[in-house]
Design a protein around this motif. Structure first.
Motif, PDB file in Angstrom:
ATOM      1  N   ASN A  66       0.807  -1.223   0.000  1.00  0.00           N
ATOM      2  CA  ASN A  66       0.000   0.000   0.000  1.00  0.00           C
ATOM      3  C   ASN A  66       0.838   1.270   0.000  1.00  0.00           C
ATOM      4  N   THR A  94      -1.139  -2.994  -6.927  1.00  0.00           N
ATOM      5  CA  THR A  94      -2.156  -2.248  -6.189  1.00  0.00           C
ATOM      6  C   THR A  94      -2.468  -0.920  -6.850  1.00  0.00           C
ATOM      7  N   TYR A 121      -4.743  -2.158  -9.777  1.00  0.00           N
ATOM      8  CA  TYR A 121      -5.941  -2.875  -9.343  1.00  0.00           C
ATOM      9  C   TYR A 121      -6.074  -2.723  -7.825  1.00  0.00           C
ATOM     10  N   ARG A 122      -6.960  -1.861  -7.384  1.00  0.00           N
ATOM     11  CA  ARG A 122      -7.090  -1.572  -5.962  1.00  0.00           C
ATOM     12  C   ARG A 122      -7.639  -2.767  -5.175  1.00  0.00           C
ATOM     13  N   ASP A 123      -8.099  -3.791  -5.885  1.00  0.00           N
ATOM     14  CA  ASP A 123      -8.580  -4.997  -5.198  1.00  0.00           C
ATOM     15  C   ASP A 123      -7.494  -5.614  -4.326  1.00  0.00           C
ATOM     16  N   PHE A 124      -6.235  -5.414  -4.726  1.00  0.00           N
ATOM     17  CA  PHE A 124      -5.144  -6.033  -3.986  1.00  0.00           C
ATOM     18  C   PHE A 124      -5.000  -5.457  -2.585  1.00  0.00           C
ATOM     19  N   GLN A 125      -5.563  -4.276  -2.342  1.00  0.00           N
ATOM     20  CA  GLN A 125      -5.574  -3.740  -0.989  1.00  0.00           C
ATOM     21  C   GLN A 125      -6.348  -4.661  -0.044  1.00  0.00           C
ATOM     22  N   HIS A 126      -7.376  -5.296  -0.572  1.00  0.00           N
ATOM     23  CA  HIS A 126      -8.190  -6.199   0.235  1.00  0.00           C
ATOM     24  C   HIS A 126      -7.616  -7.618   0.251  1.00  0.00           C
ATOM     25  N   ILE A 127      -6.818  -7.942  -0.758  1.00  0.00           N
ATOM     26  CA  ILE A 127      -6.227  -9.274  -0.837  1.00  0.00           C
ATOM     27  C   ILE A 127      -5.035  -9.404   0.108  1.00  0.00           C
TER      28      ILE A 127
END
Length: 275
Positions: free
Chosen positions: A100, A178, A181-187
Motif C-alpha cells: 500500500n 495495487t 488494481y485496488r482490489d489487492f488492498q483487500h487481498i
C-alpha cells in the motif's frame, strides 16, 4: 548542482540502479519518517516490535506444542517457532507495508520526480527494526533454554539476504499491482493470514514431505517463504539438511524479484496518472 534529465525514450524495462543510489538520502529519510511516525506518541515505543511475535509465539506454543504435540526433535518448541517467525515477520511486514506504500504516498508521486522504487524499498528498511528485535528475543530464549546456535550459523548472512530479497520481491510486485488494481488492498491481509499457516513456521516441513505426493509438495513449495523459513531456521538451530524442494522456493524468490523489478518499471511511467 546535479542536473536530472527525464528521457521518455528510454527503454521502459531499463533499470537504473545508479539513480536509486543517487536518491539514497530520500530513501533513508522516508524510512526514518515511517519509523518515527510508527512509534510516535506510543507509551511502549519499540516494545510493540516485541509484543506481536511474543503473543504469536504463546498462541503457537499452546496450540501446536501442547495441544497438537508437534514434534520438533531436540529443539525446544519456542526456539523452533520463533526462528521461523523471525523470517516470516519481516516478510509479512514488507508485504503489507510495501503493498500500500505507493497509494499512501500518492501526493509525492504526483508532484515530484524520483525513482518510485524507493518507496517500497524504504518499507523494507523499516522492517529491519522488528526483524532484529525478534532475533534479540530469540537469542534470549536460547540463553534461557541453554540451546547453542548451530554451526550452520555461517550461512545465516546468506539466508538473511534471501529473506530480505523475498520481502522486496513480493512487496514490489504488490505495490505495482495495487496501483493498477485496488482490489489487492483487500487481498493483502488475506495473503498474510493464509501464508502464516501455509508456511512451515509452527510446524516442521518434514511433517509434509513424508506424507504428500510430489505434485502436492511442488505446489506447497511454490510459496517462496516455505524454503526461506526452513533455510533461515536451519542456519540458526541446525537439524537435517535442507530438502531439495526448498530450492524450488529459492528459484521462485529470484524469479519474483527480477520480474517484479521489470513490471514495476513498466508501470512507473504511468504511475502518476493512475495513482
Amino acid at each position: 548542482m546535479n542536473q536530472i534529465v527525464i528521457d521518455s525514450n528510454k527503454r521502459a524495462l531499463f533499470l537504473n540502479i545508479k539513480e536509486i543510489l543517487d536518491y539514497k538520502e530520500l530513501l533513508f529519510m522516508l524510512a526514518y519518517r515511517d519509523l518515527k511516525v510508527r512509534y510516535a506518541q506510543t507509551f511502549l515505543g519499540l516494545l510493540w516490535a516485541a509484543i506481536q511475535p511474543v503473543s504469536t509465539l504463546v498462541i503457537f506454543t499452546i496450540v501446536f506444542s501442547k495441544a497438537a504435540r508437534v514434534d520438533t526433535g531436540t529443539v525446544p518448541y519456542p526456539i523452533f517457532a520463533l526462528a521461523g517467525m523471525s523470517a516470516w515477520g519481516y516478510f509479512s511486514f514488507v508485504l503489507s507495508q510495501a503493498g500500500n506504500s505507493l497509494i499512501s504516498s500518492q501526493h509525492m508521486v504526483k508532484k515530484i520526480y524520483f525513482p518510485r522504487l524507493i518507496i517500497p524499498i524504504s518499507k523494507a528498511l523499516v522492517g529491519f527494526v522488528d526483524f532484529f528485535v525478534a532475533l534479540i528475543f530469540l537469542v534470549i530464549l536460547m540463553l534461557i533454554y541453554q540451546y547453542p546456535p548451530s554451526l550452520n550459523i555461517v550461512w545465516l548472512p546468506v539466508f538473511f539476504i534471501i529473506t530480505v530479497i523475498s520481502g522486496l520481491a513480493v512487496g514490489i510486485w504488490m505495490s505495482a499491482l495495487t496501483i493498477r488494481y485496488r482490489d489487492f488492498q483487500h487481498i493483502l491481509p488475506f495473503l498474510v493470514q493464509f501464508g502464516l499457516y501455509a508456511t512451515p513456521i509452527a510446524y516442521p516441513a518434514n511433517l509434509l514431505t513424508g506424507k504428500l505426493p510430489n505434485w502436492a509438495l511442488s505446489f506447497y513449495y511454490l510459496n517462496p517463504m516455505a524454503g526461506v523459513v526452513e533455510g533461515f531456521r536451519w542456519s540458526l538451530i541446525g537439524g537435517d539438511a535442507l530438502n531439495t524442494w526448498s530450492y524450488l522456493s529459492f528459484l521462485i524468490v529470484f524469479f519474483l524479484f527480477v520480474s517484479g523489478l521489470y513490471y514495476f518499471k513498466s508501470v512507473e511511467k504511468v504511475m502518476a496518472d493512475i495513482v
